[in-house]
Design a protein around this motif. Structure first.
Motif, PDB file in Angstrom:
ATOM      1  N   VAL A 217       0.873  -1.175   0.000  1.00 10.08           N
ATOM      2  CA  VAL A 217       0.000   0.000   0.000  1.00 10.08           C
ATOM      3  C   VAL A 217       0.907   1.222   0.000  1.00 10.08           C
ATOM      4  O   VAL A 217       1.830   1.322   0.815  1.00 10.08           O
ATOM      5  N   ILE A 218       0.653   2.144  -0.912  1.00  8.60           N
ATOM      6  CA  ILE A 218       1.457   3.364  -0.989  1.00  8.60           C
ATOM      7  C   ILE A 218       0.587   4.544  -0.564  1.00  8.60           C
ATOM      8  O   ILE A 218      -0.457   4.809  -1.168  1.00  8.60           O
ATOM      9  N   PHE A 219       1.004   5.237   0.485  1.00  8.61           N
ATOM     10  CA  PHE A 219       0.330   6.457   0.917  1.00  8.61           C
ATOM     11  C   PHE A 219       1.181   7.656   0.534  1.00  8.61           C
ATOM     12  O   PHE A 219       2.413   7.634   0.671  1.00  8.61           O
ATOM     13  N   TYR A 220       0.509   8.709   0.063  1.00  6.96           N
ATOM     14  CA  TYR A 220       1.188   9.927  -0.387  1.00  6.96           C
ATOM     15  C   TYR A 220       0.866  11.075   0.570  1.00  6.96           C
ATOM     16  O   TYR A 220      -0.284  11.253   0.994  1.00  6.96           O
ATOM     17  N   SER A 221       1.889  11.858   0.883  1.00  2.00           N
ATOM     18  CA  SER A 221       1.691  13.021   1.744  1.00  2.00           C
ATOM     19  C   SER A 221       1.241  14.217   0.912  1.00  2.00           C
ATOM     20  O   SER A 221       1.334  14.213  -0.323  1.00  2.00           O
ATOM     21  N   ASP A 222       0.781  15.252   1.594  1.00  2.78           N
ATOM     22  CA  ASP A 222       0.340  16.460   0.891  1.00  2.78           C
ATOM     23  C   ASP A 222       1.513  17.204   0.259  1.00  2.78           C
ATOM     24  O   ASP A 222       1.313  18.121  -0.547  1.00  2.78           O
ATOM     25  N   LYS A 223       2.744  16.803   0.589  1.00  2.00           N
ATOM     26  CA  LYS A 223       3.927  17.421  -0.021  1.00  2.00           C
ATOM     27  C   LYS A 223       4.538  16.528  -1.093  1.00  2.00           C
ATOM     28  O   LYS A 223       5.633  16.809  -1.599  1.00  2.00           O
ATOM     29  N   GLY A 224       3.827  15.450  -1.436  1.00  2.00           N
ATOM     30  CA  GLY A 224       4.249  14.622  -2.557  1.00  2.00           C
ATOM     31  C   GLY A 224       5.157  13.462  -2.220  1.00  2.00           C
ATOM     32  O   GLY A 224       5.545  12.703  -3.116  1.00  2.00           O
ATOM     33  N   HIS A 225       5.507  13.286  -0.958  1.00  2.00           N
ATOM     34  CA  HIS A 225       6.339  12.153  -0.580  1.00  2.00           C
ATOM     35  C   HIS A 225       5.484  10.917  -0.343  1.00  2.00           C
ATOM     36  O   HIS A 225       4.296  11.022  -0.041  1.00  2.00           O
ATOM     37  N   GLN A 226       6.095   9.750  -0.478  1.00  2.00           N
ATOM     38  CA  GLN A 226       5.318   8.527  -0.351  1.00  2.00           C
ATOM     39  C   GLN A 226       5.937   7.571   0.667  1.00  2.00           C
ATOM     40  O   GLN A 226       7.133   7.565   0.906  1.00  2.00           O
ATOM     41  N   ILE A 227       5.041   6.783   1.275  1.00  2.00           N
ATOM     42  CA  ILE A 227       5.454   5.700   2.160  1.00  2.00           C
ATOM     43  C   ILE A 227       4.845   4.419   1.616  1.00  2.00           C
ATOM     44  O   ILE A 227       3.624   4.311   1.491  1.00  2.00           O
ATOM     45  N   LYS A 228       5.708   3.472   1.285  1.00  2.00           N
ATOM     46  CA  LYS A 228       5.254   2.177   0.790  1.00  2.00           C
ATOM     47  C   LYS A 228       5.326   1.179   1.947  1.00  2.00           C
ATOM     48  O   LYS A 228       6.386   1.022   2.569  1.00  2.00           O
ATOM     49  N   ALA A 229       4.205   0.543   2.250  1.00  2.00           N
ATOM     50  CA  ALA A 229       4.134  -0.334   3.412  1.00  2.00           C
ATOM     51  C   ALA A 229       3.450  -1.646   3.081  1.00  2.00           C
ATOM     52  O   ALA A 229       2.581  -1.702   2.199  1.00  2.00           O
ATOM     53  N   GLY A 230       3.846  -2.679   3.804  1.00  2.00           N
ATOM     54  CA  GLY A 230       3.165  -3.968   3.654  1.00  2.00           C
ATOM     55  C   GLY A 230       1.802  -3.961   4.309  1.00  2.00           C
ATOM     56  O   GLY A 230       0.842  -4.521   3.795  1.00  2.00           O
ATOM     57  N   LYS A 231       1.704  -3.307   5.475  1.00  2.00           N
ATOM     58  CA  LYS A 231       0.444  -3.177   6.201  1.00  2.00           C
ATOM     59  C   LYS A 231       0.332  -1.761   6.733  1.00  2.00           C
ATOM     60  O   LYS A 231       1.345  -1.102   7.021  1.00  2.00           O
ATOM     61  N   VAL A 232      -0.915  -1.307   6.880  1.00  2.00           N
ATOM     62  CA  VAL A 232      -1.170   0.052   7.348  1.00  2.00           C
ATOM     63  C   VAL A 232      -2.212   0.005   8.453  1.00  2.00           C
ATOM     64  O   VAL A 232      -3.228  -0.692   8.342  1.00  2.00           O
ATOM     65  N   ILE A 233      -1.960   0.749   9.521  1.00  2.00           N
ATOM     66  CA  ILE A 233      -2.927   0.920  10.600  1.00  2.00           C
ATOM     67  C   ILE A 233      -3.345   2.381  10.611  1.00  2.00           C
ATOM     68  O   ILE A 233      -2.519   3.264  10.872  1.00  2.00           O
ATOM     69  N   VAL A 234      -4.595   2.640  10.272  1.00  2.00           N
ATOM     70  CA  VAL A 234      -5.108   4.009  10.309  1.00  2.00           C
ATOM     71  C   VAL A 234      -5.706   4.222  11.693  1.00  2.00           C
ATOM     72  O   VAL A 234      -6.820   3.780  11.991  1.00  2.00           O
ATOM     73  N   ALA A 235      -4.945   4.870  12.557  1.00  2.00           N
ATOM     74  CA  ALA A 235      -5.330   5.085  13.951  1.00  2.00           C
ATOM     75  C   ALA A 235      -5.306   6.580  14.234  1.00  2.00           C
ATOM     76  O   ALA A 235      -4.602   7.058  15.111  1.00  2.00           O
ATOM     77  N   ALA A 236      -6.096   7.309  13.473  1.00  2.00           N
ATOM     78  CA  ALA A 236      -6.068   8.769  13.500  1.00  2.00           C
ATOM     79  C   ALA A 236      -7.212   9.367  14.305  1.00  2.00           C
ATOM     80  O   ALA A 236      -7.634  10.494  14.055  1.00  2.00           O
ATOM     81  N   GLY A 237      -7.735   8.601  15.271  1.00  2.00           N
ATOM     82  CA  GLY A 237      -8.834   9.110  16.079  1.00  2.00           C
ATOM     83  C   GLY A 237     -10.067   9.356  15.227  1.00  2.00           C
ATOM     84  O   GLY A 237     -10.413   8.562  14.355  1.00  2.00           O
TER      85      GLY A 237
END
Length: 405
Positions: A217-237
């Motif tokens: 799963v690739i997540f992109y930041s609002d500044k265009g950078h990316q994080i590629k991860a095998g698993k993601v935990i969305v724990a943003a309240g």
């Protein structure tokens, strides 16, 4: 998302010594945790010894979202009565949930003992009192179920209540070994512990979109950078809803005040206080001898409507306190209005969807958020590291009630 307004107490109680940069390059990791508030930090706790390469990001600073206004009563009973959960999901399921919440408080205690700084964890009893005649019957059902399943509780009548407190109530349940904590200090120290275990932490890094690429799963930041991860935990309240909404989740508003320090010798064992009416009023004390009074929830989730009521709610909460302790003068130093979320069926939730099989959405919503975070964090930790958890089905969004909904 506009989460809260007012003058906040908890952020002023810590000496922040660690700051984390924002994401400035593309990275890869085994697990990405989105959210560095109490939810993300408590999920991280259960992955400390996993040996995985883990990154954490937050669009704000550490504990600057809803954690900053969490009043942090740690109780294993929730807003929906135990017997109501039993009617909805069955007695066995409801009891499992309550016992998991009870264990979660012990897990929070254990975690707090591993931290460098004092996070003000303290065991407290809770007095759950009947607000009216209907409340007396509700507490009777609650007590019978609690006693049946071996929870450490006592039923108090009006005389016993009056012998310990200045207010009059016909009945109450005294629940032993609940607790309280400083949520900002706890979260801040958990993040520090995660960094010591090799986690990478990025503040002020907002993730705005994602895509699936092979088994990543690739997540992109609002500044265009990316994080590629095998698993993601969305724990943003509550901002987890910005990533995935669900019909079982509802947002409204809540209010709280924090007094100046005072002599608390009048307060029997600094017991946590709450009641059967809905919405209810609750009170607790703090390590530096303040009183927190909260409640008066409103169904609105519109920030302007929420904030317009703040001053009147502040005054109402003062009156509510004086109805309990009429001879105790207080001065309010902090006050807040905050977004508050719950589930319609009364249980916190993990969202895991077929099109995103490697992304776990944490909805630890309800009046017991930090306890729910610990319950869900442990389950997600097991799912990430072992691929299974015996209690996952209880909290997945696919769960069904006895009535098939």
């Amino acid at each position: 998302m506009d989460l809260q307004s007012g003058k906040f107490y908890w952020p002023e109680t810590i000496n922040r010594t660690a700051n984390y940069k924002s994401l400035e390059e593309n990275i890869e990791c085994d697990v990405l945790i989105i959210g560095c508030g109490s939810s993300g930090a408590q999920c991280a706790y259960y992955l400390l010894d996993s040996g995985l390469n883990i990154a954490m990001v937050d669009s704000r600073g550490i504990a600057e979202g809803s954690t900053a206004t969490n009043t942090a009563l740690l109780q294993y009973l929730g807003e929906k009565f135990y017997y109501e959960l039993a009617n909805t999901f069955g007695e066995e399921t409801a009891t499992t949930h309550i016992k998991l919440c009870e264990q979660a408080i012990s897990d929070i205690e254990k975690a707090s003992q591993q931290l460098e700084a004092d996070v003000e964890f303290a065991r407290r009893d809770s007095l759950y009192s009947a607000s009216d005649q209907e409340g007396i019957q509700k507490l009777k059902q609650e007590y019978e179920l609690l006693q049946k399943h071996g929870f450490n509780v006592e039923m108090w009548d009006d005389n016993k209540i009056a012998s310990h407190f200045p207010f009059q109530r016909d009945s109450a349940i005294l629940i032993k070994n609940d607790a309280e904590i400083n949520p900002v200090a706890f979260t801040y120290e958990l993040i520090k512990l995660a960094v010591q275990h090799g986690f990478k932490v990025f503040e002020h890094t907002k993730m705005i979109r994602h895509q699936i690429e092979d088994d990543k799963v690739i997540f992109y930041s609002d500044k265009g950078h990316q994080i590629k991860a095998g698993k993601v935990i969305v724990a943003a309240g509550y901002e987890t809803l910005d990533f995935r909404k669900h019909i079982n989740l509802a947002l409204e508003s809540s209010y709280a005040i924090v007094t100046k320090p005072l002599d608390l010798s009048f307060w029997y064992r600094r017991t946590l206080l709450w009641e059967t009416k809905r919405p209810y009023i609750y009170t607790r004390t703090t390590k530096d001898n303040r009183i927190i009074i909260g409640g008066l929830d409103e169904t609105t989730n519109i920030p302007e409507e929420r904030d317009n009521k703040l001053i009147s709610k502040k005054n109402q909460l003062i009156k509510e306190f004086h109805s309990l302790f009429p001879d105790v003068p207080i001065e309010v130093e902090y006050y807040l209005a905050a977004l508050y979320g719950g589930t319609t069926d009364g249980l916190p939730m993990i969202g895991l969807y077929d099109e995103l099989p490697s992304v776990y959405h944490v909805y630890a919503y309800g009046d017991n958020g930090m306890v729910y975070n610990m319950v869900l964090g442990k389950i997600i930790g097991e799912l990430v590291t072992e691929g299974t958890s015996k209690h996952a089905a209880l909290y997945l969004q696919t769960r069904k009630s006895l009535h098939g909904k």
